[in-house]
Design a protein around this motif. Structure first.
Motif, PDB file in Angstrom:
ATOM      1  N   GLN A 165       0.832  -1.192   0.000  1.00 26.77           N
ATOM      2  CA  GLN A 165       0.000   0.000   0.000  1.00 26.77           C
ATOM      3  C   GLN A 165       0.874   1.253   0.000  1.00 26.77           C
ATOM      4  O   GLN A 165       0.579   2.221  -0.714  1.00 26.77           O
ATOM      5  N   GLU A 168       2.331   1.745  -3.499  1.00 27.13           N
ATOM      6  CA  GLU A 168       1.337   2.270  -4.428  1.00 27.13           C
ATOM      7  C   GLU A 168       1.073   3.753  -4.164  1.00 27.13           C
ATOM      8  O   GLU A 168       0.871   4.539  -5.103  1.00 27.13           O
ATOM      9  N   ALA A 169       1.088   4.144  -2.885  1.00 21.14           N
ATOM     10  CA  ALA A 169       0.862   5.550  -2.560  1.00 21.14           C
ATOM     11  C   ALA A 169       1.984   6.428  -3.113  1.00 21.14           C
ATOM     12  O   ALA A 169       1.743   7.517  -3.647  1.00 21.14           O
ATOM     13  N   THR A 171       3.911   5.713  -5.683  1.00 16.11           N
ATOM     14  CA  THR A 171       3.789   5.743  -7.148  1.00 16.11           C
ATOM     15  C   THR A 171       2.720   6.724  -7.577  1.00 16.11           C
ATOM     16  O   THR A 171       2.890   7.474  -8.552  1.00 16.11           O
ATOM     17  N   SER A 172       1.604   6.719  -6.858  1.00 17.05           N
ATOM     18  CA  SER A 172       0.523   7.642  -7.186  1.00 17.05           C
ATOM     19  C   SER A 172       0.967   9.095  -7.008  1.00 17.05           C
ATOM     20  O   SER A 172       0.672   9.964  -7.842  1.00 17.05           O
ATOM     21  N   ALA A 173       1.699   9.352  -5.906  1.00 15.07           N
ATOM     22  CA  ALA A 173       2.189  10.718  -5.668  1.00 15.07           C
ATOM     23  C   ALA A 173       3.181  11.138  -6.743  1.00 15.07           C
ATOM     24  O   ALA A 173       3.171  12.289  -7.212  1.00 15.07           O
ATOM     25  N   LEU A 175       3.303  10.065  -9.872  1.00 17.03           N
ATOM     26  CA  LEU A 175       2.554  10.336 -11.093  1.00 17.03           C
ATOM     27  C   LEU A 175       1.850  11.686 -11.027  1.00 17.03           C
ATOM     28  O   LEU A 175       1.780  12.424 -12.019  1.00 17.03           O
ATOM     29  N   GLU A 176       1.331  12.013  -9.843  1.00 21.68           N
ATOM     30  CA  GLU A 176       0.670  13.306  -9.678  1.00 21.68           C
ATOM     31  C   GLU A 176       1.661  14.453  -9.873  1.00 21.68           C
ATOM     32  O   GLU A 176       1.363  15.455 -10.516  1.00 21.68           O
TER      33      GLU A 176
END
Length: 220
Positions: A165, A168-169, A171-173, A175-176
């Motif tokens: 988790q 993934e967090a 990676t999401s940050a 990408l943002e």
């Protein structure tokens, strides 16, 4: 000299002892005066450096056999003297650089002052962005974007967690952040496209959408 004035021969008074002729060009610096002024500045700078070296030499220790503490203090004092000397040298160089630029203005050669140390010519097109300036600005943007990405990757690496988790967090940050950076660069690119008069032909800008060529009219 007074008698010379009375008979109307002033300032041709070479027969008078210790006579100094007045300035023939008051308020104007000639090349001879400029060269003499530069020689005086060089002489003054050398005298100042000699005085600083003499002061530093007078503060040196005469005894060779000193305790470890005294030796350490002596090294610190020597380092402080070297640092002070470097500071004085920099001040003299900066002073000379400023004087050189002022004299360059006085003789009407400004901004062609390449002989002055560390001289930076003023912008020849103030308020107007040339193609060279535009390309340099784009290079700076690319460099800035790369530095930002490196900083975000470093931050993301430091904040990684062992579980999925957390990964993934991060990676999401990331990408943002990438998306924010791309949007920022896209907006800057479009603004520069308008500044150089190429708008709306801005196909080189990422994700550029050309405006409606027939606003208010529905074509086939």
């Amino acid at each position: 000299e007074d008698m010379c004035k009375e008979v109307g021969a002033y300032p041709k008074c070479a027969q008078c002892p210790d006579f100094v002729a007045p300035d023939s060009t008051p308020g104007v610096m000639t090349w001879d005066e400029l060269l003499e002024h530069m020689d005086n500045l060089v002489s003054w700078g050398q005298d100042e450096l000699k005085a600083w070296h003499k002061t530093a030499s007078a503060l040196q220790f005469d005894k060779k056999a000193e305790t470890a503490l005294v030796v350490l203090k002596g090294k610190q004092g020597e380092a402080a003297c070297v640092a002070a000397d470097a500071t004085h040298r920099a001040l003299v160089q900066n002073k000379l650089a400023g004087i050189c630029e002022d004299m360059c203005k006085e003789v009407g050669a400004y901004p062609k002052c390449a002989q002055c140390p560390d001289f930076v010519a003023p912008d020849s097109t103030p308020g107007v962005m040339t193609w060279d300036e535009l390309l340099e600005h784009m290079d700076n943007l690319v460099s800035w974007g790369q530095d930002e990405l490196k900083g975000w990757h470093k931050t993301a690496s430091a904040l990684q967690v062992e579980n999925k988790q957390g990964e993934e967090a991060c990676t999401s940050a990331d990408l943002e952040h990438r998306m924010q950076l791309q949007n920022k660069l896209a907006g800057i690119c479009e603004d520069m496209c308008k500044e150089v008069g190429a708008y709306p032909k801005c196909a080189q800008c990422p994700d550029f959408v050309a405006p409606d060529s027939t606003p208010g009219v529905m074509t086939w």
